[in-house]
Design a protein around this motif. Structure first.
Motif, short mmCIF file in Angstrom:
data_model
loop_
_atom_site.label_atom_id
_atom_site.label_comp_id
_atom_site.label_asym_id
_atom_site.label_seq_id
_atom_site.Cartn_x
_atom_site.Cartn_y
_atom_site.Cartn_z
N CYS A 15 0.84 -1.20 0.00
CA CYS A 15 0.00 0.00 0.00
C CYS A 15 0.88 1.25 0.00
O CYS A 15 0.66 2.17 -0.80
N LEU A 16 1.86 1.29 0.87
CA LEU A 16 2.73 2.45 0.95
C LEU A 16 3.56 2.60 -0.33
O LEU A 16 3.73 3.71 -0.84
N MET A 17 4.07 1.50 -0.87
CA MET A 17 4.84 1.57 -2.11
C MET A 17 3.98 2.12 -3.26
O MET A 17 4.47 2.91 -4.07
N SER A 18 2.72 1.73 -3.32
CA SER A 18 1.87 2.23 -4.40
C SER A 18 1.65 3.74 -4.27
O SER A 18 1.62 4.46 -5.27
N GLN A 19 1.52 4.23 -3.05
CA GLN A 19 1.34 5.67 -2.85
C GLN A 19 2.64 6.43 -3.13
O GLN A 19 2.61 7.55 -3.67
N LEU A 20 3.76 5.86 -2.78
CA LEU A 20 5.05 6.49 -3.11
C LEU A 20 5.24 6.57 -4.62
O LEU A 20 5.76 7.56 -5.14
N THR A 21 4.80 5.54 -5.34
CA THR A 21 4.90 5.54 -6.80
C THR A 21 4.05 6.65 -7.40
O THR A 21 4.51 7.41 -8.26
N THR A 42 10.82 15.02 2.54
CA THR A 42 10.04 14.76 3.76
C THR A 42 8.54 14.90 3.45
O THR A 42 7.74 14.06 3.87
N ASP A 43 8.19 15.94 2.70
CA ASP A 43 6.79 16.11 2.30
C ASP A 43 6.32 14.95 1.43
O ASP A 43 5.19 14.48 1.57
N TYR A 44 7.17 14.49 0.53
CA TYR A 44 6.88 13.35 -0.35
C TYR A 44 6.52 12.11 0.48
O TYR A 44 5.49 11.47 0.26
N ALA A 45 7.35 11.80 1.45
CA ALA A 45 7.12 10.61 2.29
C ALA A 45 5.88 10.79 3.16
O ALA A 45 5.05 9.87 3.27
N LYS A 102 5.57 9.96 -6.61
CA LYS A 102 6.80 10.20 -7.38
C LYS A 102 6.45 10.86 -8.71
O LYS A 102 7.10 11.82 -9.12
N MET A 103 5.40 10.37 -9.36
CA MET A 103 4.99 10.95 -10.64
C MET A 103 4.50 12.39 -10.45
O MET A 103 4.82 13.26 -11.26
N TYR A 104 3.78 12.63 -9.39
CA TYR A 104 3.31 13.99 -9.09
C TYR A 104 4.49 14.92 -8.85
O TYR A 104 4.55 16.03 -9.39
N TYR A 105 5.45 14.46 -8.07
CA TYR A 105 6.61 15.30 -7.76
C TYR A 105 7.47 15.53 -9.00
O TYR A 105 8.06 16.60 -9.16
N GLN A 106 7.56 14.54 -9.90
CA GLN A 106 8.31 14.73 -11.14
C GLN A 106 7.70 15.87 -11.96
O GLN A 106 8.43 16.65 -12.56
N LYS A 107 6.38 15.96 -11.99
CA LYS A 107 5.72 17.05 -12.71
C LYS A 107 6.03 18.40 -12.08
O LYS A 107 5.93 19.43 -12.75
N GLN A 108 6.39 18.41 -10.81
CA GLN A 108 6.77 19.63 -10.10
C GLN A 108 8.27 19.93 -10.26
O GLN A 108 8.77 20.90 -9.68
#
Length: 115
Positions: free
Chosen positions: A18-24, A81-84, A27-33
Motif C-alpha cells: 500500500c505504501l509503495m503504491s502511494q510512493l509511486t 520529507t513532504d513526499y514521504a 513520485k509521478m506527481y513530484y516529477q511534474k513539479q
C-alpha cells in the motif's frame, strides 16, 4: 516453520505494498513539479505478539510498527520529507494502524448470522 503465509505475513506485505503504491503515485506527481526521485523503498518492522499459540484461547496483538522510507534523490530534504509524509497519509493500511480502527467480524451459516 510455517508452510504457508500467515495472516500476519499478508498484513505486513499488504501494508508495505500500500505504501509503495502511494510512493509511486507521488513520485509521478513530484516529477511534474520538477522534483526528481531516483529510487525509493519501504522497510517495515512489525512487532507482533502471540499468546497460547494453536489453542482455542490464542490471542495476538500488534505492539508497534517502525516504518522506514528510503529515498535516493538530489532534491531538498524538505521536499522529500513532504513526499514521504504525503504517501504515508494516503496509505489506508498505515492509517488503520496509526489510528484505532474498530473491527467487527461475523460468521454466517446459510445466510444467517451466528451469534
Amino acid at each position: 516453520m510455517d508452510t504457508a503465509p500467515t495472516s500476519r505475513d499478508y498484513f505486513t506485505l499488504g501494508t508495505s505494498f500500500c505504501l509503495m503504491s502511494q510512493l509511486t503515485a507521488n513520485k509521478m506527481y513530484y516529477q511534474k513539479q520538477g522534483i526528481n526521485i531516483h529510487d525509493f523503498r519501504v522497510e517495515h518492522q512489525f512487532d507482533y505478539q502471540q499468546e497460547n499459540f494453536m489453542t482455542p484461547t490464542m490471542k495476538g496483538h500488534l505492539d508497534g510498527v517502525i516504518t522506514r522510507v528510503i529515498v535516493t534523490s538530489d532534491a531538498a530534504k524538505e521536499s522529500l520529507t513532504d513526499y514521504a509524509k504525503q504517501a504515508l497519509a494516503m496509505c489506508f493500511a498505515g492509517e488503520g494502524i496509526k489510528n484505532k480502527t474498530e473491527m467487527e467480524s461475523n460468521i454466517y451459516l446459510n445466510g444467517e448470522v451466528v451469534k
